[in-house]
Design an enzyme around this catalytic site. Sequence first.
Site, PDB file in Angstrom:
ATOM      1  N   TYR A 152       0.723  -1.232   0.025  1.00  0.00           N
ATOM      2  CA  TYR A 152       0.054   0.094  -0.060  1.00  0.00           C
ATOM      3  C   TYR A 152       1.235   0.919  -0.036  1.00  0.00           C
ATOM      4  CZ  TYR A 152      -3.875   2.990   1.213  1.00  0.00           C
ATOM      5  OH  TYR A 152      -5.007   4.240   1.412  1.00  0.00           O
ATOM      6  N   SER A 196     -14.952   1.518  12.875  1.00  0.00           N
ATOM      7  CA  SER A 196     -15.792   1.170  12.479  1.00  0.00           C
ATOM      8  C   SER A 196     -15.965  -0.182  13.569  1.00  0.00           C
ATOM      9  CB  SER A 196     -15.819   0.864  10.806  1.00  0.00           C
ATOM     10  OG  SER A 196     -14.487   0.296  10.116  1.00  0.00           O
ATOM     11  N   GLN A 216      -0.657   4.385  20.368  1.00  0.00           N
ATOM     12  CA  GLN A 216      -0.170   5.027  19.416  1.00  0.00           C
ATOM     13  C   GLN A 216      -1.274   6.101  18.471  1.00  0.00           C
ATOM     14  OE1 GLN A 216      -1.113   1.938  19.874  1.00  0.00           O
ATOM     15  NE2 GLN A 216      -2.269   0.815  18.207  1.00  0.00           N
ATOM     16  N   THR A 217      -1.027   6.978  18.285  1.00  0.00           N
ATOM     17  CA  THR A 217      -1.824   7.928  17.847  1.00  0.00           C
ATOM     18  C   THR A 217      -2.168   8.152  16.603  1.00  0.00           C
ATOM     19  OG1 THR A 217      -0.376   9.538  17.252  1.00  0.00           O
ATOM     20  CG2 THR A 217      -0.880   9.334  19.903  1.00  0.00           C
ATOM     21  N   ARG A 283       0.650   9.903  14.675  1.00  0.00           N
ATOM     22  CA  ARG A 283       0.451  10.329  12.958  1.00  0.00           C
ATOM     23  C   ARG A 283      -0.420  11.602  13.173  1.00  0.00           C
ATOM     24  NH1 ARG A 283      -2.742   6.630   9.108  1.00  0.00           N
ATOM     25  NH2 ARG A 283      -0.518   5.459   8.938  1.00  0.00           N
TER      26      ARG A 283
HETATM   27  P1  NAD Z   1     -12.643   2.363  -0.002  1.00  0.00           P
HETATM   28  O1  NAD Z   1     -11.814   0.795   0.364  1.00  0.00           O
HETATM   29  O2  NAD Z   1     -14.303   2.149   0.838  1.00  0.00           O
HETATM   30  O3  NAD Z   1     -13.119   2.095  -1.111  1.00  0.00           O
HETATM   31  C1  NAD Z   1     -12.051   1.795  -2.299  1.00  0.00           C
HETATM   32  C2  NAD Z   1     -13.223   2.082  -3.268  1.00  0.00           C
HETATM   33  O4  NAD Z   1     -11.848   1.388  -4.251  1.00  0.00           O
HETATM   34  C3  NAD Z   1     -13.826   0.015  -3.656  1.00  0.00           C
HETATM   35  O5  NAD Z   1     -15.095   0.522  -3.851  1.00  0.00           O
HETATM   36  C4  NAD Z   1     -12.732  -0.914  -4.600  1.00  0.00           C
HETATM   37  O6  NAD Z   1     -14.187  -1.618  -4.795  1.00  0.00           O
HETATM   38  C5  NAD Z   1     -12.699   0.291  -4.937  1.00  0.00           C
HETATM   39  N1  NAD Z   1     -11.439  -0.431  -5.684  1.00  0.00           N
HETATM   40  C6  NAD Z   1     -10.116  -0.970  -5.356  1.00  0.00           C
HETATM   41  N2  NAD Z   1      -8.888  -1.565  -6.195  1.00  0.00           N
HETATM   42  C7  NAD Z   1      -9.941  -1.742  -8.241  1.00  0.00           C
HETATM   43  C8  NAD Z   1      -9.478  -1.948  -8.844  1.00  0.00           C
HETATM   44  N3  NAD Z   1      -8.866  -2.138  -9.189  1.00  0.00           N
HETATM   45  N4  NAD Z   1     -10.624  -1.255  -9.909  1.00  0.00           N
HETATM   46  C9  NAD Z   1     -12.039  -0.335  -9.290  1.00  0.00           C
HETATM   47  N5  NAD Z   1     -12.156  -0.181  -8.278  1.00  0.00           N
HETATM   48  C10 NAD Z   1     -11.202  -0.961  -7.356  1.00  0.00           C
HETATM   49  O7  NAD Z   1     -11.511   2.839   0.977  1.00  0.00           O
HETATM   50  P2  NAD Z   1     -11.692   4.878   1.330  1.00  0.00           P
HETATM   51  O8  NAD Z   1     -11.841   5.274   2.510  1.00  0.00           O
HETATM   52  O9  NAD Z   1     -13.041   4.900   0.507  1.00  0.00           O
HETATM   53  O10 NAD Z   1     -10.678   4.361   0.504  1.00  0.00           O
HETATM   54  C11 NAD Z   1     -10.894   5.518  -0.683  1.00  0.00           C
HETATM   55  C12 NAD Z   1      -8.986   6.195  -1.610  1.00  0.00           C
HETATM   56  O11 NAD Z   1      -8.864   6.887  -0.894  1.00  0.00           O
HETATM   57  C13 NAD Z   1      -8.432   5.382  -1.438  1.00  0.00           C
HETATM   58  O12 NAD Z   1      -7.382   5.154  -2.168  1.00  0.00           O
HETATM   59  C14 NAD Z   1      -7.051   5.185  -0.053  1.00  0.00           C
HETATM   60  O13 NAD Z   1      -5.729   4.669  -0.650  1.00  0.00           O
HETATM   61  C15 NAD Z   1      -8.110   6.033   0.107  1.00  0.00           C
HETATM   62  N6  NAD Z   1      -7.436   6.914   1.107  1.00  0.00           N
HETATM   63  C16 NAD Z   1      -8.067   7.114   2.531  1.00  0.00           C
HETATM   64  C17 NAD Z   1      -8.393   7.123   3.757  1.00  0.00           C
HETATM   65  C18 NAD Z   1      -9.429   6.809   4.869  1.00  0.00           C
HETATM   66  O14 NAD Z   1      -8.953   6.835   5.974  1.00  0.00           O
HETATM   67  N7  NAD Z   1     -10.469   6.318   4.244  1.00  0.00           N
HETATM   68  C19 NAD Z   1      -6.919   6.892   4.510  1.00  0.00           C
HETATM   69  C20 NAD Z   1      -6.080   7.680   3.080  1.00  0.00           C
HETATM   70  C21 NAD Z   1      -6.108   7.209   2.097  1.00  0.00           C
HETATM   71  N1  UDP Z   2      -6.586  -0.911  15.678  1.00  0.00           N
HETATM   72  C1  UDP Z   2      -7.084  -0.718  16.825  1.00  0.00           C
HETATM   73  N2  UDP Z   2      -8.029  -2.045  17.198  1.00  0.00           N
HETATM   74  C2  UDP Z   2      -8.489  -2.845  15.998  1.00  0.00           C
HETATM   75  C3  UDP Z   2      -7.999  -1.743  14.473  1.00  0.00           C
HETATM   76  C4  UDP Z   2      -7.163  -0.986  14.450  1.00  0.00           C
HETATM   77  O1  UDP Z   2      -6.177  -0.932  17.737  1.00  0.00           O
HETATM   78  O2  UDP Z   2      -9.105  -3.541  15.814  1.00  0.00           O
HETATM   79  C5  UDP Z   2      -5.820   0.236  15.223  1.00  0.00           C
HETATM   80  C6  UDP Z   2      -4.347   0.143  14.430  1.00  0.00           C
HETATM   81  O3  UDP Z   2      -3.267  -0.850  14.889  1.00  0.00           O
HETATM   82  C7  UDP Z   2      -3.572   1.252  14.354  1.00  0.00           C
HETATM   83  C8  UDP Z   2      -4.479   2.348  14.624  1.00  0.00           C
HETATM   84  O4  UDP Z   2      -5.604   1.236  15.311  1.00  0.00           O
HETATM   85  O5  UDP Z   2      -2.698   1.552  15.253  1.00  0.00           O
HETATM   86  C9  UDP Z   2      -5.627   2.639  12.945  1.00  0.00           C
HETATM   87  O6  UDP Z   2      -5.683   1.695  12.574  1.00  0.00           O
HETATM   88  P1  UDP Z   2      -6.535   1.938  10.534  1.00  0.00           P
HETATM   89  O7  UDP Z   2      -6.394   0.538  10.236  1.00  0.00           O
HETATM   90  O8  UDP Z   2      -7.889   2.193  11.376  1.00  0.00           O
HETATM   91  O9  UDP Z   2      -5.491   2.924  10.039  1.00  0.00           O
HETATM   92  P2  UDP Z   2      -3.917   2.350   9.971  1.00  0.00           P
HETATM   93  O10 UDP Z   2      -2.816   1.425  10.393  1.00  0.00           O
HETATM   94  O11 UDP Z   2      -3.879   2.595   8.335  1.00  0.00           O
HETATM   95  O12 UDP Z   2      -4.202   4.319  10.307  1.00  0.00           O
END
Ligand code: NAD
Ligand code: UDP
Length: 326
Positions: A152, A196, A216-217, A283
Amino acid sequence: MQNSLFIQKKRVLVTGGAGFIGSLLCARLLDAGHTVICLDNFFTGTRENLEPFLDNRNFELIRHDITQPIFLEVDRVFNLACPASPIHYQYNPIKTLKTSILGTMHMLGLAKRVKARILHASTSEVYGDPHVHPQTEDYWGNVNPIGIRSCYDEGKRAAETLMMDYMREQRVDSKIVRIFNTYGPNMRADDGRVVSNFIVQALTGQDITIYGEGRQTRSFCYVDDLVDVLLLMMEKDNFCGPVNIGNPVEFTILELAEKILGMTGSKSKLVFKPLPQDDPTQRRPDISLARKELGWEPKIKLDAGLEKTIPYFDNWLVHNTKDTKS
Ligand code: NAD
Ligand code: UDP
């Protein structure tokens, strides 16, 4: 507000439009009067997220995987396709890399061909486990290139490189946003991300799974604030980013768990599980650049955002239980 962001009706492609952020972005674009093409392979996205506008005449849904080329005529591309939750992006790491690299290349090729403006959803993960805190855009990060999160993190870093090289070499009008942890309605109940997970565990009386000691934050942004800034960034001329977008208020994971327990009135117990490999210890975005260039900062505090998110999952669980019984 969103109506004033666009001078005229546009044809907008949203890749990953059936996902959490993408579906809410599609809704806002439709509300503003644009024509929206949602492209998704439904790996983590759902039709359920699109139900409110499936019969909107300005909305078109295409089941397609961005690792394959596609030819469409559009004015704007929001490139959001990519699983965002660690459990989902680690499920098939090579596919995750292909989505970020091949997928972004295909979208850039499309944007170049039709002279569309393209915005790419990058991530705070490009900073890895950061040594600079809060993170500023000029920090190059501390990413493990060979670990389980690398598919990722490095995929998103390579996608940023592609965005910049297509801009420098091919004059593609490209923009990069680095999204920090975002939450809200339309996340999957089994998404695996912390907000979630904790809400669903609290509402169903399951143990709250804290990874590590919970010290962790993270900094949590409510999705409506995030969609606001995606729309602003897309229409901002002469600014390509990368720009951090997120909420700069930082919480420990333990604080988040306690807050959710309090707000749901749940009797769930906290249980401590091993910390996943390369889990960032801290973070928090520095959003000075977004404030200066876009005049944006998040308005919705964590408590207010959770107050909107908890009922969403509560409702989802009620319907899900009914569905499985009938
Ligand atoms: P999500 O998983 O809910 O949505 C991603 C969508 O992309 C899904 O609908 C999935 O089916 C689709 N997808 C995945 N691979 C695909 C492919 N190869 N072709 C077509 N569709 C594809 O995630 P999200 O939280 O809505 O994130 C959306 C974007 O924002 C992502 O690129 C993610 O990396 C970026 N992002 C999100 C967060 C967050 O906290 N939600 C943080 C940082 C970056
Ligand atoms: N995390 C946790 N319990 C859970 C899911 C996540 O303690 O059930 C922690 C995880 O280890 C991370 C933080 O929550 O330190 C945020 O995790 P998330 O997967 O939401 O996002 P990311 O790590 O990509 O910031």
